[in-house]
Scaffold this active site. Structure first.
Site, PDB file in Angstrom:
ATOM      1  CB  CYS A 143      -0.352  -1.955  -4.221  1.00 40.52           C
ATOM      2  SG  CYS A 143       0.620  -1.594  -5.701  1.00 40.52           S
ATOM      3  CG  ASP A 316       2.965  -0.544   2.561  1.00 41.75           C
ATOM      4  OD1 ASP A 316       2.387  -0.851   1.505  1.00 41.75           O
ATOM      5  OD2 ASP A 316       4.151  -0.848   2.797  1.00 41.75           O
ATOM      6  CG  HIS A 318       2.637  -3.154  -0.891  1.00 34.92           C
ATOM      7  ND1 HIS A 318       2.567  -1.785  -0.848  1.00 34.92           N
ATOM      8  CD2 HIS A 318       2.684  -3.480  -2.209  1.00 34.92           C
ATOM      9  CE1 HIS A 318       2.577  -1.290  -2.071  1.00 34.92           C
ATOM     10  NE2 HIS A 318       2.649  -2.302  -2.915  1.00 34.92           N
TER      11      HIS A 318
END
Length: 456
Positions: A143, A316, A318
């Site tokens: 990430c 994000d 993820h």
């Protein structure tokens, strides 16, 4: 030898009198086996894609629920939303005229449009294995590398397009812009030939930081990797890194000035960001040189592109998607996986203190202007983490072996030593990877998708 009554074994041994299969039969059998293998691989990939979609959905629900609960506990739902929004140096006025807003829900169309032009780098799967490992996905550990990719990607958009740009995908008049945009995205595709691919980042990280592929990288380590890859590729945008907050101008301007992405890695607290730094974080995203911030929640990296009140807008990484292969042409659907039209926010109070601030300076005048703007923050009572020095950085006590090879697939050219502005002990401290973690962080850190769903 066959045994009477053993029909299974007898069926496995051809009769001497039976005719041998022809070449055509053998070819058909080979083709059938190949089709079967292809179908098996396709079914496996489809299963992985469905699994990733389920995990993505569960994560989205979980994050929305946790954000809502945090907002309730903080009392932010009871507050009037801020009427000013900043996105990478651009200001948007959210004041409602005549008591009515002109948009239905969320943000005005112009903000959504500008936000969707940010390049969104997420977990990917089904790409070629990294170096000499079995990793074909970075889900659970990549990430921060993806956040670093986004930081670099926005700098490249600023380099080639400037801050105010847009194009119509279907317009023939914007064909050159469309091609240039695709050329930027191609630098982040999951192929060894892509300059800032996850394969090259992870492999070079192992070479410089001594980390095994599959381990989580910190913000400072990610900044150093971007510096190394840009240097190896002789990239038109150079990357300068510092961890003690001091930007040594002589290191940037020693020879002819080159467009530069300045990355300042810092730790702004222990477990959470010290509130004294909130104004500086917001001020950084207001600067015309801002390329964003790579940071996140504890052990969960995010890319911050703007703010509204005391909340940061973020992308994000993820979410796992199938890798896009490097090829001559790309569809709009391919590139849509690198865009997000749903701005989300997180409170400053929930941030991890480890961050990398990015400032893109296309000219020497822009770098001087950045220095002036940051130094003027003190006049407004804002505590800055960035200072400037006209000289060179002091020689570090420890220099990594940048010529040691980790895999001949990473790069055939040895990387020259990277000049740093801190000692190795400072680098270890500011990398954030070695600081003590809370129990909740230990649970989440480095989880695979399966483990993450189990934790939910």
């Amino acid at each position: 030898m066959t045994f009477e009554g053993d029909s299974t074994q007898a069926a496995c041994i051809p009769n001497a009198a039976a005719p041998l299969p022809s070449e055509a039969d053998a070819s058909n059998l080979t083709a059938a086996n190949s089709d079967t293998n292809t179908q098996t691989i396709t079914q496996t990939q489809n299963t992985n894609d469905i699994r990733s979609q389920v995990v993505n959905t569960l994560r989205e629900w979980y994050l929305l629920a946790s954000d809502s609960i945090a907002s309730l506990l903080d009392g932010r739902f009871a507050q009037q939303p801020a009427q000013d929004l900043w996105l990478l140096g651009r200001h948007y006025d959210l004041k409602v005229e005549n008591g009515e807003q002109s948009w239905a829900l969320g943000y005005p169309p112009q903000i959504v449009k500008d936000f969707s032009r940010l390049i969104w780098c997420t977990y990917r799967s089904n790409y070629s294995a990294i170096a000499q490992t079995d990793f074909t996905s970075d889900a659970g550990w990549g990430c921060m590398l993806r956040a670093g990719q986004m930081l670099m990607a926005q700098a490249l958009q600023l380099h080639y397009f400037g801050r105010n740009w847009e194009f119509d995908w279907d317009s023939s008049n914007d064909a050159s812009k469309r091609q240039l945009y695709m050329d930027i995205v191609k630098q982040f595709l999951d192929e060894y030939s892509s300059t800032f691919s996850i394969q090259r980042m992870a492999s070079l990280g192992g070479q410089f930081e001594g980390k095994d592929i599959g381990n989580w990288f910190g913000p400072y380590e990610t900044a150093r990797i971007l510096h190394g890859l840009a240097r190896q590729a002789n990239h038109p945008v150079s990357v300068y890194t510092t961890t003690d907050g001091v930007v040594y101008l002589a290191d940037i301007c020693d020879d002819e000035y080159q467009p530069t992405l300045v990355l300042v890695a810092s730790m702004l607290g222990i477990d959470r960001v010290n509130p004294i730094y909130y104004p500086f974080i917001q001020a950084s995203l207001m600067l015309p040189q801002s390329a964003g911030i790579a940071g996140g929640r504890p052990s969960s990296a995010l890319y911050f592109a703007g703010f509204q009140g005391d909340e940061l807008l973020f992308l994000d990484p993820h979410f796992t998607r199938p890798a896009i292969n490097l090829r001559d042409g790309y569809t709009r659907a391919d590139l849509d996986t690198y865009t997000c039209s749903n701005p989300r926010r997180i409170a400053l109070s929930r941030l991890d203190p480890c961050m990398v601030f990015g400032y893109y300076c296309p000219t020497l005048e822009s770098l001087i202007d950045l220095r002036s703007r940051i130094e003027l923050l003190a006049d407004d009572g804002i505590k800055s983490i960035v200072t400037f020095d006209n000289g060179h950085a002091p020689e570090p006590e420890f220099q990594p072996d940048a010529t040691a090879s980790s895999s001949d697939e990473v790069d055939r050219h040895p990387e020259p030593p990277i000049q740093q502005s801190t000692s190795s002990s400072d680098a270890d401290y500011y990398s954030c990877a070695n600081r003590p973690k809370s129990e909740s962080e230990e649970v989440i850190s480095g989880c695979s998708e399966e483990e993450w769903v189990t934790e939910l």
